[in-house]
Design a protein around this motif. Structure first.
Motif, PDB file in Angstrom:
ATOM      1  N   GLU A  86      -6.522 -45.930  -0.389  1.00 27.00           N
ATOM      2  CA  GLU A  86      -5.526 -45.839  -1.461  1.00 27.00           C
ATOM      3  C   GLU A  86      -4.438 -44.824  -1.110  1.00 27.00           C
ATOM      4  OE1 GLU A  86      -3.642 -47.117  -4.775  1.00 27.00           O
ATOM      5  OE2 GLU A  86      -5.417 -48.014  -3.856  1.00 27.00           O
ATOM      6  N   VAL A 100      -8.624 -36.009  -1.786  1.00 24.86           N
ATOM      7  CA  VAL A 100      -8.808 -36.392  -3.190  1.00 24.86           C
ATOM      8  C   VAL A 100      -7.963 -37.639  -3.449  1.00 24.86           C
ATOM      9  CG1 VAL A 100      -8.421 -35.705  -5.611  1.00 24.86           C
ATOM     10  CG2 VAL A 100      -9.335 -34.055  -3.968  1.00 24.86           C
ATOM     11  N   HIS A 101      -8.529 -38.558  -4.201  1.00 23.54           N
ATOM     12  CA  HIS A 101      -7.837 -39.799  -4.562  1.00 23.54           C
ATOM     13  C   HIS A 101      -6.496 -39.457  -5.229  1.00 23.54           C
ATOM     14  CE1 HIS A 101      -6.936 -43.532  -6.672  1.00 23.54           C
ATOM     15  NE2 HIS A 101      -7.842 -44.135  -5.907  1.00 23.54           N
ATOM     16  N   LYS A 147     -16.813 -43.437 -10.324  1.00 24.09           N
ATOM     17  CA  LYS A 147     -15.974 -43.662  -9.146  1.00 24.09           C
ATOM     18  C   LYS A 147     -15.907 -42.377  -8.323  1.00 24.09           C
ATOM     19  CE  LYS A 147     -11.146 -44.751  -8.126  1.00 24.09           C
ATOM     20  NZ  LYS A 147      -9.870 -45.173  -8.695  1.00 24.09           N
ATOM     21  N   VAL A 200     -14.017 -39.791  -6.259  1.00 27.22           N
ATOM     22  CA  VAL A 200     -12.610 -39.404  -6.342  1.00 27.22           C
ATOM     23  C   VAL A 200     -12.222 -38.328  -5.332  1.00 27.22           C
ATOM     24  CG1 VAL A 200     -12.457 -40.094  -8.756  1.00 27.22           C
ATOM     25  CG2 VAL A 200     -13.026 -37.721  -8.196  1.00 27.22           C
ATOM     26  N   GLY A 201     -13.182 -37.831  -4.582  1.00 22.61           N
ATOM     27  CA  GLY A 201     -12.872 -36.811  -3.587  1.00 22.61           C
ATOM     28  C   GLY A 201     -14.012 -36.595  -2.633  1.00 22.61           C
ATOM     29  N   ILE A 261     -10.929 -44.065  -1.157  1.00 18.48           N
ATOM     30  CA  ILE A 261     -10.047 -42.915  -1.389  1.00 18.48           C
ATOM     31  C   ILE A 261      -8.984 -42.865  -0.291  1.00 18.48           C
ATOM     32  CG2 ILE A 261      -9.896 -40.388  -1.430  1.00 18.48           C
ATOM     33  CD1 ILE A 261     -12.819 -40.445  -2.566  1.00 18.48           C
ATOM     34  N   TYR A 262      -9.431 -42.926   0.962  1.00 11.08           N
ATOM     35  CA  TYR A 262      -8.491 -42.887   2.087  1.00 11.08           C
ATOM     36  C   TYR A 262      -7.548 -44.085   2.059  1.00 11.08           C
ATOM     37  CZ  TYR A 262     -10.672 -38.972   4.540  1.00 11.08           C
ATOM     38  OH  TYR A 262     -11.125 -37.733   4.900  1.00 11.08           O
TER      39      TYR A 262
END
Length: 171
Positions: free
Chosen positions: A22, A94-95, A69, A71-72, A19-20
């Motif tokens: 991306e 959050v992604h 996945k 996502v947050g 997440i981070y």
């Protein structure tokens, strides 16, 4: 889209790092102070934190039930002793593909409820003033802006931005 929010556990650390990473890659997280991919030592630290029986922080993750996945994430750290042992420091992410869907708001609410059940009395954070989305989430979940720190964030482009000090008392 069906999202499950649960306590983070060992094995989630790689999904949180994604997440981070991306967000950094897309330059979406310019106010986090993170300008590099997540180092392996952070991933090891998160794994230890998520599996600890006596942690110095608690974290929750949001998972897309369809894709499985992460996502947050939202969580808080705290001090185990001293004058500030009743206070937690909260943060959320959050992604980029999942932002704007209420996931952060849900994560923050779950995290606040958990902090209250654990007996903490106050929650704090610092948010960059131009980070309007996080300011909105904070206000929506009951935080108040308690002050402003001048030039409290140094961005990757060398510019400084002010930060809000936000707080919430857990009744």
């Amino acid at each position: 889209m069906d999202i499950e929010i649960r306590k983070a556990r060992a094995g989630d650390e790689k999904g949180v790092a994604e997440i981070y990473n991306e967000g950094v890659k897309r330059k979406n997280f310019i106010y986090t102070g993170l300008n590099h991919t997540i180092p392996k030592k952070w991933i090891k630290y998160w794994r230890k934190l998520y599996s600890s029986k006596n942690p110095e922080g608690y974290y929750f993750v949001a998972m897309d039930k369809e894709t499985k996945k992460l996502v947050g994430q939202c969580g808080f750290d705290f001090k185990k002793e001293g004058r500030g042992r009743h206070i937690v420091d909260i943060g959320w992410v959050v992604h980029p593909d999942y932002q704007g869907r209420g996931i952060a708001t849900k994560l923050v609410r779950v995290t606040l409820n958990f902090a209250k059940k654990k007996g903490f009395k106050r929650v704090e954070a610092e948010i960059a003033v131009p980070n309007h989305v996080s300011v909105k989430i904070a206000k929506k979940t009951g935080f108040k802006i308690e002050g402003r720190k001048i030039k409290s964030f140094l961005l990757d482009n060398g510019k400084y931005v002010d930060g809000y000090i936000i707080g919430k008392v857990l009744n």
